[in-house]
Design an enzyme around this catalytic site. Structure first.
Site, PDB file in Angstrom:
ATOM      1  N   SER A 214       0.789  -1.237   0.000  1.00  0.00           N
ATOM      2  CA  SER A 214       0.000   0.000   0.000  1.00  0.00           C
ATOM      3  C   SER A 214       0.817   1.281   0.000  1.00  0.00           C
ATOM      4  O   SER A 214       0.241   2.365  -0.133  1.00  0.00           O
ATOM      5  CB  SER A 214      -0.969   0.010   1.190  1.00  0.00           C
TER       6      SER A 214
ATOM      7  N   THR B 285       1.549   3.407   5.433  1.00  0.00           N
ATOM      8  CA  THR B 285       1.873   2.014   5.727  1.00  0.00           C
ATOM      9  C   THR B 285       1.698   1.159   4.483  1.00  0.00           C
ATOM     10  O   THR B 285       1.047   1.550   3.511  1.00  0.00           O
ATOM     11  CB  THR B 285       0.958   1.450   6.825  1.00  0.00           C
TER      12      THR B 285
END
Length: 253
Positions: free
Chosen positions: A57, A197
């Site tokens: 991500s 993250t």
């Protein structure tokens, strides 16, 4: 073959007060912190800093830029409707804007961006950024998910430095919106903490976690990347460790 991670300080940015290895107990890991003004770095596990892993991500950083630049999303308030199907996380089961999708790491929102951008334009912009190994062959809506795309921690930091300098080959408007949605904590007079993250489920229960971003404090900007692998080595854990390191280095104050 054994390899002992070590703290690599060339040139010196911080004389560490602690053994960085203690932060990463139980994980294979690396950490790189760069002061953007001087280029000075603090590196833990220099070998791994140059080892490529799927971005997971953290690819939402360039994907946001690409979505904005192509007009697939107009700004941080562009709303995509949830299709009503369970996406596996409660936070994902609702409508989202670009800003909320970035904050909650909403996979379906960014997959929709990628499909709308399409392979030809996606490859063009990935090449333009020089992002990682530039390989999107794993599929337009999944190449960044434990698939064909790979990037090193050093490359992550190089990209972040360019983004915060406004020097990636994208419009200033797109870069400004990206920097805005990346902010996690803004404490005027103290610091602005930004990041993203990334998490991936690997083979044999060995997971991958990223946390990449920036801290601005004391009139200086630092960019960083943390990468961990191991059991439950996910992005939130990489973020937790990163915050502890930054606090230990007196950058979160």
């Amino acid at each position: 073959r054994s390899y002992q991670p070590m703290l690599h300080l060339l040139p010196l940015l911080f004389a560490p007060q602690t053994d960085f290895a203690t932060w990463f107990k139980g994980y294979d890991a690396c950490f790189i912190l760069r002061e953007t003004g001087t280029g000075k770095e603090t590196i833990y596990n220099a070998k791994r800093v140059n080892q490529a892993f799927p971005p997971c991500s953290t690819f939402k950083i360039p994907n946001s830029l690409i979505g904005l630049e192509t007009g697939v999303v107009k700004d941080e308030n562009t709303l995509f409707k949830w299709d009503g199907k369970d996406k596996g996380r409660e936070a994902w089961n609702q409508d989202h804007t670009l800003a909320s999708a970035f904050e909650n790491s909403v996979l379906w929102y960014y997959q929709r961006i990628a499909r709308s951008v399409g392979p030809k334009r996606m490859q063009f912009f990935v090449d333009r950024l020089g992002y990682g190994n530039r390989d999107i062959s794993g599929g337009i809506d999944k190449f960044w998910l434990m698939s064909s795309m790979k990037i090193t921690a050093r490359q992550q930091v190089d990209l972040l430095q360019s983004i915060y300098a406004g020097k990636v080959p994208f419009s200033q408007r797109s870069q400004t919106i990206l920097r805005k949605i990346m902010v996690i904590e803004d404490k005027p007079g103290h610091y602005t903490f930004s990041g993203k993250t990334g998490s991936g489920n690997g083979p044999n229960g060995i997971d991958l976690g990223w946390f990449v971003g920036s801290i601005k404090t004391g009139g200086k900007r630092y960019v960083f990347a943390t990468n961990i692998t191991g059991k439950t080595a996910w992005g939130p854990e990489a973020r937790r460790i990163t915050k502890e390191i930054l606090a230990d280095l007196n950058l979160l104050r």
